[in-house]
Scaffold this motif. Sequence first.
Motif, PDB file in Angstrom:
ATOM      1  N   LEU A  78       2.045  10.214  -1.106  1.00  0.00           N
ATOM      2  CA  LEU A  78       1.588  10.092   0.272  1.00  0.00           C
ATOM      3  C   LEU A  78       2.299   8.959   0.993  1.00  0.00           C
ATOM      4  CD1 LEU A  78      -2.287  10.311  -0.244  1.00  0.00           C
ATOM      5  CD2 LEU A  78      -0.745  12.170   0.377  1.00  0.00           C
ATOM      6  N   ARG A  79       2.322   9.092   2.310  1.00  0.00           N
ATOM      7  CA  ARG A  79       2.772   8.001   3.176  1.00  0.00           C
ATOM      8  C   ARG A  79       1.744   7.881   4.287  1.00  0.00           C
ATOM      9  NH1 ARG A  79       5.699   7.699   7.999  1.00  0.00           N
ATOM     10  NH2 ARG A  79       6.162   9.921   7.932  1.00  0.00           N
ATOM     11  N   MET A  80       1.315   6.661   4.553  1.00  0.00           N
ATOM     12  CA  MET A  80       0.350   6.408   5.619  1.00  0.00           C
ATOM     13  C   MET A  80       1.029   5.598   6.720  1.00  0.00           C
ATOM     14  SD  MET A  80      -3.104   5.514   3.459  1.00  0.00           S
ATOM     15  CE  MET A  80      -4.132   5.454   4.927  1.00  0.00           C
ATOM     16  N   LEU A 138       0.836  -1.198   0.000  1.00  0.00           N
ATOM     17  CA  LEU A 138       0.000   0.000   0.000  1.00  0.00           C
ATOM     18  C   LEU A 138       0.872   1.250   0.000  1.00  0.00           C
ATOM     19  CD1 LEU A 138      -2.756   1.436   0.306  1.00  0.00           C
ATOM     20  CD2 LEU A 138      -2.502   1.150   2.766  1.00  0.00           C
ATOM     21  N   ARG A 139       1.899   1.253   0.839  1.00  0.00           N
ATOM     22  CA  ARG A 139       2.813   2.409   0.884  1.00  0.00           C
ATOM     23  C   ARG A 139       3.509   2.605  -0.462  1.00  0.00           C
ATOM     24  NH1 ARG A 139       4.253   0.284   6.396  1.00  0.00           N
ATOM     25  NH2 ARG A 139       2.992   1.548   7.783  1.00  0.00           N
ATOM     26  N   ARG A 164      -1.371   5.132  -8.375  1.00  0.00           N
ATOM     27  CA  ARG A 164      -1.383   3.831  -7.708  1.00  0.00           C
ATOM     28  C   ARG A 164      -1.502   2.698  -8.725  1.00  0.00           C
ATOM     29  NH1 ARG A 164      -5.206   3.902  -2.449  1.00  0.00           N
ATOM     30  NH2 ARG A 164      -4.290   1.839  -2.277  1.00  0.00           N
ATOM     31  N   HIS A 165      -2.385   2.857  -9.704  1.00  0.00           N
ATOM     32  CA  HIS A 165      -2.566   1.809 -10.716  1.00  0.00           C
ATOM     33  C   HIS A 165      -1.327   1.674 -11.588  1.00  0.00           C
ATOM     34  CE1 HIS A 165      -7.028   0.777 -10.471  1.00  0.00           C
ATOM     35  NE2 HIS A 165      -6.712   1.424  -9.360  1.00  0.00           N
ATOM     36  N   ALA A 166      -0.662   2.798 -11.893  1.00  0.00           N
ATOM     37  CA  ALA A 166       0.576   2.726 -12.679  1.00  0.00           C
ATOM     38  C   ALA A 166       1.650   1.961 -11.906  1.00  0.00           C
ATOM     39  CB  ALA A 166       1.057   4.136 -13.027  1.00  0.00           C
TER      40      ALA A 166
END
Length: 133
Positions: free
Chosen positions: A15-17, A7-8, A122-124
């Motif tokens: 972004l970073r979560m 996810l990261r 994200r998809h790329a």
Amino acid sequence: MTDLRCLRKEMMLFLRMTAPAGIRRLTDVQVTPGVPLFKSWIFYLGFLPLDYSHITLLSLAPGQGFVEQSPMASMRSWLHEREILAHPSDPNLVVLRDTLTFEPRFFAGLATWLVRRLFTHRHAVLRREMGGT
């Protein structure tokens, strides 16, 4: 789909979560539909505090998808549905579909553009990492 490192990777450089220490996968936490798993801070460019989210899943089917409805400081509402579907013409491929329904608290046009840009990124990343098209 449940690995927080992945996810990261999907979200960087934008972004970073965060997640509590010891949580590497969403499945490391007891998932009770509609009950927040943990609070995640969201940092723009990895270090500027931007937002927070109480990560909340309505459903989770590893390898198939999830429905996330996480309260966020920046959104009146947020619903993210991710589905992993069989590819219609190639059994060796899958189709990843993210459906987002959200209502920003402010700057709706800008927020919509940013969310669209983030998910395009994200998809790329996923296509590059998984060798997809």
